[in-house]
Scaffold this motif. Structure first.
Motif, mmCIF file in Angstrom:
data_model
loop_
_atom_site.group_PDB
_atom_site.id
_atom_site.type_symbol
_atom_site.label_atom_id
_atom_site.label_comp_id
_atom_site.label_asym_id
_atom_site.label_seq_id
_atom_site.Cartn_x
_atom_site.Cartn_y
_atom_site.Cartn_z
ATOM 1 N N UNK A 165 0.831 -1.218 0.000
ATOM 2 C CA UNK A 165 0.000 0.000 0.000
ATOM 3 C C UNK A 165 0.860 1.260 0.000
ATOM 4 N N UNK A 166 2.115 1.104 0.418
ATOM 5 C CA UNK A 166 2.986 2.278 0.549
ATOM 6 C C UNK A 166 3.988 2.394 -0.600
ATOM 7 N N UNK A 167 3.733 1.654 -1.717
ATOM 8 C CA UNK A 167 4.532 1.879 -2.922
ATOM 9 C C UNK A 167 4.350 3.328 -3.358
ATOM 10 N N UNK A 168 5.459 3.972 -3.739
ATOM 11 C CA UNK A 168 5.357 5.317 -4.306
ATOM 12 C C UNK A 168 4.715 5.189 -5.688
ATOM 13 N N UNK A 169 3.830 6.111 -6.021
ATOM 14 C CA UNK A 169 3.271 6.118 -7.380
ATOM 15 C C UNK A 169 4.358 6.549 -8.366
ATOM 16 N N UNK A 174 0.499 1.000 -11.661
ATOM 17 C CA UNK A 174 1.643 1.380 -10.813
ATOM 18 C C UNK A 174 1.420 2.716 -10.109
ATOM 19 N N UNK A 175 0.167 2.984 -9.779
ATOM 20 C CA UNK A 175 -0.149 4.253 -9.103
ATOM 21 C C UNK A 175 -1.060 4.000 -7.917
ATOM 22 N N UNK A 176 -1.109 5.002 -7.038
ATOM 23 C CA UNK A 176 -2.089 4.957 -5.951
ATOM 24 C C UNK A 176 -3.414 5.513 -6.455
ATOM 25 N N UNK A 177 -4.511 4.976 -5.932
ATOM 26 C CA UNK A 177 -5.821 5.562 -6.243
ATOM 27 C C UNK A 177 -5.867 6.935 -5.587
ATOM 28 N N UNK A 178 -6.096 7.976 -6.355
ATOM 29 C CA UNK A 178 -6.013 9.315 -5.761
ATOM 30 C C UNK A 178 -7.228 9.643 -4.902
ATOM 31 N N UNK A 179 -8.396 9.033 -5.217
ATOM 32 C CA UNK A 179 -9.609 9.424 -4.475
ATOM 33 C C UNK A 179 -9.861 8.568 -3.238
ATOM 34 N N UNK A 180 -9.517 7.281 -3.295
ATOM 35 C CA UNK A 180 -9.961 6.422 -2.195
ATOM 36 C C UNK A 180 -8.812 5.913 -1.323
ATOM 37 N N UNK A 181 -9.168 5.654 -0.070
ATOM 38 C CA UNK A 181 -8.253 5.112 0.924
ATOM 39 C C UNK A 181 -8.933 3.932 1.594
ATOM 40 N N UNK A 182 -8.159 3.134 2.314
ATOM 41 C CA UNK A 182 -8.758 2.087 3.147
ATOM 42 C C UNK A 182 -8.663 2.563 4.591
ATOM 43 N N UNK A 183 -9.812 2.675 5.248
ATOM 44 C CA UNK A 183 -9.769 3.102 6.650
ATOM 45 C C UNK A 183 -9.463 1.900 7.529
ATOM 46 N N UNK A 184 -8.412 2.019 8.343
ATOM 47 C CA UNK A 184 -8.033 0.927 9.240
ATOM 48 C C UNK A 184 -8.292 1.380 10.669
ATOM 49 N N UNK A 185 -9.110 0.596 11.378
ATOM 50 C CA UNK A 185 -9.504 0.987 12.733
ATOM 51 C C UNK A 185 -8.569 0.419 13.789
ATOM 52 N N UNK A 186 -8.718 0.959 14.970
ATOM 53 C CA UNK A 186 -7.964 0.512 16.131
ATOM 54 C C UNK A 186 -8.194 -0.989 16.337
ATOM 55 N N UNK A 187 -7.168 -1.704 16.774
ATOM 56 C CA UNK A 187 -7.304 -3.155 16.883
ATOM 57 C C UNK A 187 -6.428 -3.715 18.000
ATOM 58 N N UNK A 188 -6.625 -5.007 18.283
ATOM 59 C CA UNK A 188 -5.790 -5.679 19.292
ATOM 60 C C UNK A 188 -4.470 -6.149 18.683
ATOM 61 N N UNK A 189 -4.551 -6.544 17.402
ATOM 62 C CA UNK A 189 -3.382 -7.083 16.711
ATOM 63 C C UNK A 189 -3.244 -6.379 15.364
ATOM 64 N N UNK A 190 -2.025 -5.954 15.044
ATOM 65 C CA UNK A 190 -1.750 -5.408 13.707
ATOM 66 C C UNK A 190 -0.749 -6.354 13.047
ATOM 67 N N UNK A 191 -1.095 -6.850 11.858
ATOM 68 C CA UNK A 191 -0.140 -7.676 11.109
ATOM 69 C C UNK A 191 0.358 -6.838 9.931
#
Ligand code: ADP
Ligand code: C5P
Length: 244
Positions: free
Chosen positions: A58-62, A110-127
Motif C-alpha cells: 500500500x505504501x509503494x510510491x506512485x 503502478x499508481x495509488x488511487x487518488x480518491x480512495x483510501x482504506x480506513x483501518x480501525x484501532x485493533x488488538x493485533x496489527x499484522x
C-alpha cells in the motif's frame, strides 16, 4: 486452534483499565511466498480478537509520468520503491490507538488511487506484511513478533507468473524479464539477509498448518498476558514477584 479474550475477568476493586497497545506482528518473505495466505490463516484463528492486516504494498510510491514511460526499467523490489516514512507514520498512529487512512495501490498502472483510501480501525493485533518489512530497523522496532515465510524460489516464480498474468495485467515474458533483472537480485541482496531478524521461520508457507497453529497459539498466549498486564499492571507485577 482458537482463543478467547483473556481480559474478560476483572479482579474487583481495581482502578479503571489502562489503554493497551496493539500486538504487532511482522510477516516477511519473498514474492509469492504465501505471506498474505499465512496472514489470512492466522487472522482466521484469532477471530475472537480485533485484527487488522496492513500491506507494505500500500505504501509503494506512485510512478511519475516519466517513470511510467519506462516502467520496465523501474525496480519495484528496491527499498526506495516504498514510502517508508509514511508507513511508519501510519503504523505509529495505529499503535497509539488512532485509526488511519491507508493508500490503495493499483498494480496495473503502478499508481495509488487518488480518491480512495482504506480506513483501518484501532485493533488488538496489527499484522504488517511485505517483502521488505524487516529491512528498515525503525519498522522492525515496531514489531512484537517477526515471522519469515520461506518458500522455494521455483514455487514462488511459478505462482508469480500465474498471479501477475491473471491479476496484475502482465504477460509471461515481462514477468520473467522483471524477475531476472530485479526480483531475484533484490531477494538475494535485501530480503534473504533480513531473514536473520525473524523469530519464527515458516517453511512451505500456507501449507504448513502445524507452524500456523503453533504461531496462533503463541499469539493467543501473548494477548492474554498482554491484556492482563495492560489492564491490571499492579496485579502482573505482584504475580511476577511471586514467580521469582
Ligand atoms: P505473497 O503475499 O507472499 O505475495 P500470496 O499469499 O498472495 O503470497 O500467494 C501468492 C499466490 O500464490 C496467490 O495466487 C495464492 O493464491 C498462491 N498461493 C499461496 N499459497 C499457496 C499454496 N500453499 N498453495 C498453492 N497456491 C498458493
Ligand atoms: O505480493 P508480493 O509480495 O509479491 O508483492 C511484491 C512484488 O510486487 C515485488 O516483487 C514487485 O516486483 C512487484 N510489483 C510489481 N509492480 C508494481 C509494484 C510491485 O510487479 N507496480
Amino acid at each position: 486452534a482458537t482463543c478467547n479474550d483473556a481480559s474478560a475477568a476483572a479482579p474487583s476493586g481495581l482502578a479503571s483499565p489502562a489503554p493497551r497497545q496493539p500486538f504487532v506482528i511482522g510477516v516477511c518473505g519473498g514474492t509469492a511466498s504465501g505471506k498474505t495466505t499465512v496472514c489470512d490463516m492466522i487472522i482466521q484463528q484469532l477471530h475472537d480478537h480485533r485484527v487488522v492486516l496492513v500491506n507494505q504494498d500500500s505504501f509503494y510510491r506512485g510512478l511519475t509520468e516519466e517513470e511510467s514511460e519506462h516502467v520496465e526499467e523501474y525496480n519495484f523490489d528496491h527499498p526506495d520503491a516504498f514510502d517508508t516514512d509514511q508507513l511508519l507514520e501510519c503504523m505509529g498512529k495505529l499503535k497509539s490507538g488512532q485509526s488511519v487512512n491507508i493508500p490503495i495501490y493499483d498494480f496495473k498502472n503502478h499508481r495509488r488511487c487518488s480518491e480512495s483510501f482504506r480506513k483501518v480501525n484501532v485493533s488488538d493485533v496489527i499484522i504488517l506484511e511485505g517483502i521488505l518489512v524487516f529491512h528498515d530497523q525503525r519498522v522492525r522496532d515496531l514489531m512484537d513478533m517477526k515471522i519469515f515465510v520461506d518458500t522455494d524460489a521455483d514455487i514462488r516464480l511459478a505462482r508469480r507468473i500465474r498471479r501477475d498474468t491473471v491479476e496484475r495485467g502482465r504477460d509471461v515474458l515481462s514477468v520473467l524479464e522483471q524477475y531476472g533483472r530485479f526480483v531475484k537480485p533484490a531477494f538475494d541482496d535485501f530480503i534473504l539477509p533480513s531473514k536473520k531478524y525473524a523469530d519464527v521461520i515458516i517453511p512451505r508457507g500456507g501449507d504448513n498448518h502445524v507452524a500456523i497453529d503453533l504461531i496462533a497459539q503463541h499469539i493467543c498466549t501473548k494477548l492474554g498476558q498482554h491484556d492482563l498486564c495492560k489492564l491490571y499492571p499492579n496485579v502482573c507485577v505482584v504475580q511476577t514477584t511471586f514467580q521469582i
